[in-house]
Design a protein around this motif. Sequence first.
Motif, PDB file in Angstrom:
ATOM      1  N   ALA A   1      43.811  48.136  29.686  1.00 29.81           N
ATOM      2  CA  ALA A   1      44.203  49.415  29.391  1.00 29.81           C
ATOM      3  C   ALA A   1      44.126  49.705  28.161  1.00 29.81           C
ATOM      4  O   ALA A   1      44.642  49.170  27.244  1.00 29.81           O
ATOM      5  N   ILE A   2      43.730  51.111  27.662  1.00 32.12           N
ATOM      6  CA  ILE A   2      43.528  51.616  26.287  1.00 32.12           C
ATOM      7  C   ILE A   2      43.506  53.024  26.527  1.00 32.12           C
ATOM      8  O   ILE A   2      43.142  53.838  27.615  1.00 32.12           O
ATOM      9  N   ALA A   3      43.927  54.011  25.377  1.00 34.51           N
ATOM     10  CA  ALA A   3      43.833  55.178  25.362  1.00 34.51           C
ATOM     11  C   ALA A   3      42.732  55.642  24.435  1.00 34.51           C
ATOM     12  O   ALA A   3      41.943  55.061  23.606  1.00 34.51           O
ATOM     13  N   ALA A   4      41.891  56.463  25.119  1.00 36.05           N
ATOM     14  CA  ALA A   4      40.744  57.279  24.427  1.00 36.05           C
ATOM     15  C   ALA A   4      40.979  57.759  23.164  1.00 36.05           C
ATOM     16  O   ALA A   4      39.800  57.736  22.127  1.00 36.05           O
ATOM     17  N   ASP A   5      41.929  58.079  22.744  1.00 37.64           N
ATOM     18  CA  ASP A   5      42.340  58.539  21.305  1.00 37.64           C
ATOM     19  C   ASP A   5      42.693  57.378  20.524  1.00 37.64           C
ATOM     20  O   ASP A   5      43.600  57.448  19.399  1.00 37.64           O
ATOM     21  N   ASP A   6      42.850  56.245  20.866  1.00 35.71           N
ATOM     22  CA  ASP A   6      42.836  54.823  20.045  1.00 35.71           C
ATOM     23  C   ASP A   6      42.086  54.820  19.008  1.00 35.71           C
ATOM     24  O   ASP A   6      40.825  54.765  19.058  1.00 35.71           O
TER      25      ASP A   6
ATOM     26  N   LEU B   1      41.559  52.500  17.074  1.00 34.87           N
ATOM     27  CA  LEU B   1      41.071  51.144  16.523  1.00 34.87           C
ATOM     28  C   LEU B   1      39.920  50.886  17.404  1.00 34.87           C
ATOM     29  O   LEU B   1      38.858  50.496  16.979  1.00 34.87           O
ATOM     30  N   PHE B   2      40.151  50.824  18.765  1.00 36.87           N
ATOM     31  CA  PHE B   2      39.271  50.276  19.661  1.00 36.87           C
ATOM     32  C   PHE B   2      38.601  50.990  20.449  1.00 36.87           C
ATOM     33  O   PHE B   2      37.471  50.533  21.269  1.00 36.87           O
ATOM     34  N   ALA B   3      38.930  52.193  20.726  1.00 38.86           N
ATOM     35  CA  ALA B   3      38.367  53.054  21.514  1.00 38.86           C
ATOM     36  C   ALA B   3      36.948  53.725  20.833  1.00 38.86           C
ATOM     37  O   ALA B   3      36.819  53.441  19.558  1.00 38.86           O
ATOM     38  N   GLY B   4      36.071  54.084  21.643  1.00 36.07           N
ATOM     39  CA  GLY B   4      34.905  54.673  21.471  1.00 36.07           C
ATOM     40  C   GLY B   4      33.864  53.926  20.737  1.00 36.07           C
ATOM     41  O   GLY B   4      32.779  54.258  20.098  1.00 36.07           O
ATOM     42  N   ARG B   5      34.110  52.524  21.312  1.00 38.54           N
ATOM     43  CA  ARG B   5      32.976  51.564  20.756  1.00 38.54           C
ATOM     44  C   ARG B   5      32.368  50.800  21.919  1.00 38.54           C
ATOM     45  O   ARG B   5      31.925  49.777  21.731  1.00 38.54           O
ATOM     46  N   GLY B   6      32.455  51.519  23.068  1.00 36.95           N
ATOM     47  CA  GLY B   6      31.915  51.109  24.213  1.00 36.95           C
ATOM     48  C   GLY B   6      32.729  50.074  24.983  1.00 36.95           C
ATOM     49  O   GLY B   6      34.013  49.787  24.508  1.00 36.95           O
ATOM     50  N   PHE B   7      32.556  49.620  26.102  1.00 35.93           N
ATOM     51  CA  PHE B   7      33.326  48.960  26.972  1.00 35.93           C
ATOM     52  C   PHE B   7      32.801  47.700  27.382  1.00 35.93           C
ATOM     53  O   PHE B   7      32.840  47.382  28.297  1.00 35.93           O
ATOM     54  N   GLY B   8      32.293  46.905  26.414  1.00 30.54           N
ATOM     55  CA  GLY B   8      31.611  45.759  26.544  1.00 30.54           C
ATOM     56  C   GLY B   8      32.367  44.704  27.276  1.00 30.54           C
ATOM     57  O   GLY B   8      31.807  43.979  27.996  1.00 30.54           O
ATOM     58  N   LEU B   9      33.704  44.534  26.825  1.00 33.98           N
ATOM     59  CA  LEU B   9      34.352  43.594  27.590  1.00 33.98           C
ATOM     60  C   LEU B   9      34.555  43.576  29.160  1.00 33.98           C
ATOM     61  O   LEU B   9      34.328  42.651  29.953  1.00 33.98           O
ATOM     62  N   VAL B  10      34.854  45.096  29.421  1.00 34.36           N
ATOM     63  CA  VAL B  10      34.722  45.240  30.777  1.00 34.36           C
ATOM     64  C   VAL B  10      33.604  44.965  31.433  1.00 34.36           C
ATOM     65  O   VAL B  10      33.443  44.353  32.626  1.00 34.36           O
ATOM     66  N   GLU B  11      32.446  45.396  30.921  1.00 32.92           N
ATOM     67  CA  GLU B  11      30.825  45.133  31.384  1.00 32.92           C
ATOM     68  C   GLU B  11      30.660  43.803  31.433  1.00 32.92           C
ATOM     69  O   GLU B  11      30.085  43.261  32.377  1.00 32.92           O
ATOM     70  N   SER B  12      31.178  42.897  30.542  1.00 32.91           N
ATOM     71  CA  SER B  12      30.664  41.384  30.535  1.00 32.91           C
ATOM     72  C   SER B  12      31.636  40.880  31.837  1.00 32.91           C
ATOM     73  O   SER B  12      30.812  40.128  32.411  1.00 32.91           O
ATOM     74  N   TRP B  13      32.827  41.253  32.063  1.00 33.22           N
ATOM     75  CA  TRP B  13      33.628  40.799  33.028  1.00 33.22           C
ATOM     76  C   TRP B  13      32.894  41.277  34.368  1.00 33.22           C
ATOM     77  O   TRP B  13      32.643  40.219  35.353  1.00 33.22           O
ATOM     78  N   GLN B  14      32.374  42.298  34.516  1.00 35.22           N
ATOM     79  CA  GLN B  14      31.590  42.896  35.749  1.00 35.22           C
ATOM     80  C   GLN B  14      30.362  42.303  35.794  1.00 35.22           C
ATOM     81  O   GLN B  14      29.848  41.573  37.268  1.00 35.22           O
TER      82      GLN B  14
ATOM     83  N   GLU C   1      43.552  59.442  28.716  1.00 37.33           N
ATOM     84  CA  GLU C   1      42.982  60.318  27.731  1.00 37.33           C
ATOM     85  C   GLU C   1      43.576  60.360  26.622  1.00 37.33           C
ATOM     86  O   GLU C   1      43.152  60.518  25.477  1.00 37.33           O
ATOM     87  N   GLN C   2      45.128  60.075  26.643  1.00 36.60           N
ATOM     88  CA  GLN C   2      45.732  60.195  25.375  1.00 36.60           C
ATOM     89  C   GLN C   2      46.800  59.051  25.417  1.00 36.60           C
ATOM     90  O   GLN C   2      47.139  58.468  26.221  1.00 36.60           O
ATOM     91  N   GLY C   3      47.368  58.703  24.197  1.00 35.21           N
ATOM     92  CA  GLY C   3      48.325  57.393  23.975  1.00 35.21           C
ATOM     93  C   GLY C   3      48.316  56.792  22.675  1.00 35.21           C
ATOM     94  O   GLY C   3      49.197  56.140  22.491  1.00 35.21           O
ATOM     95  N   GLY C   4      47.114  56.974  21.999  1.00 34.50           N
ATOM     96  CA  GLY C   4      47.106  56.446  20.740  1.00 34.50           C
ATOM     97  C   GLY C   4      47.115  55.084  20.704  1.00 34.50           C
ATOM     98  O   GLY C   4      46.853  54.309  21.913  1.00 34.50           O
ATOM     99  N   HIS C   5      47.177  54.230  19.495  1.00 31.05           N
ATOM    100  CA  HIS C   5      47.490  52.789  19.580  1.00 31.05           C
ATOM    101  C   HIS C   5      48.961  52.465  19.663  1.00 31.05           C
ATOM    102  O   HIS C   5      49.666  53.161  18.933  1.00 31.05           O
ATOM    103  N   GLY C   6      49.134  51.241  20.107  1.00 31.34           N
ATOM    104  CA  GLY C   6      50.557  50.677  20.296  1.00 31.34           C
ATOM    105  C   GLY C   6      51.640  51.270  20.991  1.00 31.34           C
ATOM    106  O   GLY C   6      52.822  51.356  20.682  1.00 31.34           O
ATOM    107  N   PHE C   7      51.073  52.033  22.278  1.00 31.31           N
ATOM    108  CA  PHE C   7      52.120  52.814  22.952  1.00 31.31           C
ATOM    109  C   PHE C   7      53.045  51.862  23.657  1.00 31.31           C
ATOM    110  O   PHE C   7      54.339  52.019  24.012  1.00 31.31           O
ATOM    111  N   GLY C   8      52.814  50.671  24.010  1.00 31.34           N
ATOM    112  CA  GLY C   8      53.692  49.768  24.621  1.00 31.34           C
ATOM    113  C   GLY C   8      54.698  50.329  25.711  1.00 31.34           C
ATOM    114  O   GLY C   8      53.979  51.043  26.588  1.00 31.34           O
TER     115      GLY C   8
END
Length: 318
Positions: A244-249, A251-264, A276-283
């Motif tokens: 789970a990650i937010a698009a407006d994170d 730190l780690f958003a906007g750099r592709g989804f390599g981890l997910v693709e690797s698992w697939q 869509e929204q949530g930022g980083h550290g929403f917990g």
Amino acid sequence: MRLKSRALSFRTAALTALLSCLALPAFAQDDRVTPIPIPAQPNAIRLPTGPLPDARNPEAWHRQYGSTFVRNVTEATLTPFLPDPARATGTAVIVAPGGAFVTLSMENEGWQVAQALADRGVAAFVLKYRLRQTPSDPDGFAQALREIFAGPMPTGRIEPASSFASLAPQIADARAAFALVRSRAQEWNVDPDRIGMIGFSAGAMLTMATTLTVEDAKPAFIGDIYGPLAPLDVPADAPPLFVAIAADDGLFAGRGFGLVESWQAAGRPVEFHYYEQGGHGFGMYPKPTTSTGWFEAFAAWMKMHGWLEPAAGRGAAR
């Protein structure tokens, strides 16, 4: 295991994941670091990994953004949150808070997550892992953070051997946590084959490192909540993964989804929530964004896999 491009070194991780305790919800008004006494932790169990070598600054706790944090952890502990025995499913989860390996978001990414799991019949265990040392006083701590951010960000390919090697104390703590839960599985109504792990930001990195490097950990499933999404080589027996990650994170958003693709690509189960929204550290912070629903989605994913029901014939829950 060999991480592909965009794998993060410890220093890169510290520079970026540090924001997990700084880039918190906009509605949080008080960003001051306010020291508090060490809270009572009567259920915390000291892990046998020992004190952090050469650590001089004592463990210190503070309030910030309406939540509780700890830094300078020199001895690791594991705190159980056990469900009502009548509701116990036999499933367990080790919870790893984030904070760039210099602090831990104990409330928002630890205790509250564990209690929510226990309320669903899951035995949860908050891992307070050892941290890199920072000054004890608030001003010194703030200055240390400024100095961390002052250096240039490393770029290019970084081999996991060096990256994971810098996390040796934290990985050892995670390994000890799995060993402890399995050693007391009968007492805690836990099925030794149904122990998962969930981590947040830096804790997500630790979750991934534990999964890929600790042979005897073997988590049954893992959760990566706003952690790095760098691609990696996934083993054939990799556990089911929830991301789970937010698009407006920032730190780690906007750099592709390599981890997910690797698992697939490895043919392993993976569920991915890209809010869509949530930022980083929403917990567990309540926010007016759909990212607030990540925990319910995680619980629904666990239910789909049968981890919220007793394992037939295992006798884990009575």
